[in-house]
Design an enzyme around this catalytic site. Structure first.
Site, PDB file in Angstrom:
ATOM      1  N   ASP A 101     -14.209  14.120 -25.365  1.00  0.00           N
ATOM      2  CA  ASP A 101     -14.853  13.366 -24.292  1.00  0.00           C
ATOM      3  C   ASP A 101     -15.283  14.291 -23.150  1.00  0.00           C
ATOM      4  OD1 ASP A 101     -14.586  10.892 -25.443  1.00  0.00           O
ATOM      5  OD2 ASP A 101     -12.720  10.400 -24.414  1.00  0.00           O
TER       6      ASP A 101
ATOM      7  N   ARG B 226      -5.827   6.560 -23.935  1.00  0.00           N
ATOM      8  CA  ARG B 226      -6.677   7.388 -24.805  1.00  0.00           C
ATOM      9  C   ARG B 226      -6.019   8.707 -25.157  1.00  0.00           C
ATOM     10  NH1 ARG B 226     -11.675   5.747 -25.210  1.00  0.00           N
ATOM     11  NH2 ARG B 226     -12.475   7.819 -25.725  1.00  0.00           N
TER      12      ARG B 226
ATOM     13  N   PRO C  30      -7.167   4.511  -1.626  1.00  0.00           N
ATOM     14  CA  PRO C  30      -8.422   5.244  -1.385  1.00  0.00           C
ATOM     15  C   PRO C  30      -8.170   6.572  -0.672  1.00  0.00           C
ATOM     16  CG  PRO C  30      -8.252   3.344   0.077  1.00  0.00           C
ATOM     17  CD  PRO C  30      -7.099   3.260  -0.870  1.00  0.00           C
TER      18      PRO C  30
ATOM     19  N   GLU D  68      -4.356  -4.615   4.100  1.00  0.00           N
ATOM     20  CA  GLU D  68      -4.644  -3.305   4.708  1.00  0.00           C
ATOM     21  C   GLU D  68      -3.855  -2.195   4.028  1.00  0.00           C
ATOM     22  OE1 GLU D  68      -6.978  -2.516   6.810  1.00  0.00           O
ATOM     23  OE2 GLU D  68      -7.570  -4.614   6.885  1.00  0.00           O
TER      24      GLU D  68
HETATM   25  N1  SAM Z   1      -6.888   0.053   4.815  1.00  0.00           N
HETATM   26  C1  SAM Z   1      -6.936   0.893   3.635  1.00  0.00           C
HETATM   27  C2  SAM Z   1      -7.732   2.152   3.938  1.00  0.00           C
HETATM   28  O1  SAM Z   1      -8.808   2.014   4.523  1.00  0.00           O
HETATM   29  O2  SAM Z   1      -7.317   3.238   3.520  1.00  0.00           O
HETATM   30  C3  SAM Z   1      -7.601   0.163   2.487  1.00  0.00           C
HETATM   31  C4  SAM Z   1      -6.772  -0.920   1.913  1.00  0.00           C
HETATM   32  S1  SAM Z   1      -7.533  -1.658   0.511  1.00  0.00           S
HETATM   33  C5  SAM Z   1      -8.446  -2.971   1.206  1.00  0.00           C
HETATM   34  C6  SAM Z   1      -6.190  -2.439  -0.304  1.00  0.00           C
HETATM   35  C7  SAM Z   1      -5.607  -1.684  -1.460  1.00  0.00           C
HETATM   36  O3  SAM Z   1      -6.587  -1.471  -2.451  1.00  0.00           O
HETATM   37  C8  SAM Z   1      -5.073  -0.304  -1.158  1.00  0.00           C
HETATM   38  O4  SAM Z   1      -3.777  -0.352  -0.608  1.00  0.00           O
HETATM   39  C9  SAM Z   1      -5.093   0.349  -2.535  1.00  0.00           C
HETATM   40  O5  SAM Z   1      -3.943   0.027  -3.287  1.00  0.00           O
HETATM   41  C10 SAM Z   1      -6.300  -0.307  -3.181  1.00  0.00           C
HETATM   42  N2  SAM Z   1      -7.505   0.539  -3.194  1.00  0.00           N
HETATM   43  C11 SAM Z   1      -8.628   0.321  -2.497  1.00  0.00           C
HETATM   44  N3  SAM Z   1      -9.547   1.264  -2.748  1.00  0.00           N
HETATM   45  C12 SAM Z   1      -8.992   2.103  -3.646  1.00  0.00           C
HETATM   46  C13 SAM Z   1      -9.438   3.289  -4.275  1.00  0.00           C
HETATM   47  N4  SAM Z   1     -10.640   3.797  -4.037  1.00  0.00           N
HETATM   48  N5  SAM Z   1      -8.606   3.905  -5.143  1.00  0.00           N
HETATM   49  C14 SAM Z   1      -7.369   3.418  -5.382  1.00  0.00           C
HETATM   50  N6  SAM Z   1      -6.880   2.293  -4.795  1.00  0.00           N
HETATM   51  C15 SAM Z   1      -7.686   1.648  -3.942  1.00  0.00           C
END
Ligand code: SAM
Length: 252
Positions: A167, A152, A88, A115
């Site tokens: 697209d 795609r 994220p 996490e």
């Molecule tokens: N503690 C992290 C933070 O707040 O930045 C979030 C960890 S999340 C619960 C667990 C995993 O989900 C991340 O390591 C990532 O690989 C994935 N993930 C969660 N949200 C994502 C997003 N918006 N885009 C890409 N990967 C995501």
């Protein structure tokens, strides 16, 4: 193209090539997907790959060693490939990113859980990409979305009836509206121009609708474009025909 997805849930990510365009791409031999289980690189006899965070607090952290070993194994299998961490905190995933990544011979996608990874494992990651400003429980769905979007763009994956360059986002605009039979449905008719058989008129109408849709739904995209005279005229026409106010943006 060869893609390796490093995950704690291989059965989940494998689903992405069981349906639709990604499946066709695999069947056509233009996409190879391998899901690599990070637990196979655990040094623990119970195959654990997570531990408690230093400093305390809730949640668990993915250990650096199994992640780094899984990345090394993936590189050994498919050769030098860009390592993408789904996170994220990453750069927003855009069509531009997808098009560029589709040109690469191989990719390694790292899915976090809990996490997220121990920060030291991130040294082996070339770029972090995010699906959006929200938090999922794992990187699997973003990795699957990325594989689908990339498929795609692989040459030969889409039939000529569907084309990625038409697209949304490919030209910087959203896609124009689409219609199919019946011609009249619940009191609403298909726009006449689409029945005219006049390809130039249809193309003009579609461009006008694409400009209008972008103006209405994603003015931020339009603000980043320099419209030529014809496009500006078409957008003005769209706004006038729709009986809408002039945009306050400086697009026009
Ligand atoms: N503690 C992290 C933070 O707040 O930045 C979030 C960890 S999340 C619960 C667990 C995993 O989900 C991340 O390591 C990532 O690989 C994935 N993930 C969660 N949200 C994502 C997003 N918006 N885009 C890409 N990967 C995501």
């Amino acid at each position: 193209m060869k893609i390796e997805i490093l995950t704690l849930f291989p059965e989940l990510v494998e689903q992405v090539v069981r349906f639709g365009i990604p499946r066709k791409a695999v069947e056509a031999g233009i996409l190879e997907l391998k899901a690599r289980d990070i637990r196979d690189y655990s040094e623990d006899r119970d195959r654990r790959v997570d531990d408690r965070p230093y400093g305390g607090g809730p949640g668990m952290v993915m250990e650096a060693e199994p992640l780094t070993a899984a990345i090394a194994a993936a590189k050994a299998a498919i050769g030098e490939a860009r390592v993408i961490g789904l996170s994220p905190q990453g750069e927003p995933l855009t069509q531009d990113w997808v098009r560029r990544l589709a040109l690469e011979p191989g990719l390694i996608l790292l899915c976090g859980r809990y996490e997220g990874p121990d920060e030291r494992a991130m040294r082996a990651v070339d770029v972090e990409l995010s699906l959006g400003d929200f938090v999922l429980s794992g990187g699997e769905l973003p990795a699957m979305a990325l594989v689908d979007a990339i498929a795609r763009w692989l040459p030969g994956a889409l039939g000529h009836e569907q084309s990625a360059p038409n697209d949304s986002f490919a030209s910087g605009l959203l896609d124009h509206p689409h219609y199919t039979r019946p011609e009249h449905w619940r009191g609403e008719a298909v726009p006449e121009v689409l029945l005219s058989g006049d390809h130039a008129k249809v193309a003009r109408w579609r461009l006008k609708q694409a400009l209008g849709a972008t103006w209405l739904k994603r003015p931020d995209l339009l603000a980043g474009l320099e419209l030529n005279k014809e496009q500006t005229r078409l957008l003005r026409e769209f706004i006038a025909e729709a009986g809408l106010d002039s945009p306050d943006s400086d697009v026009l």
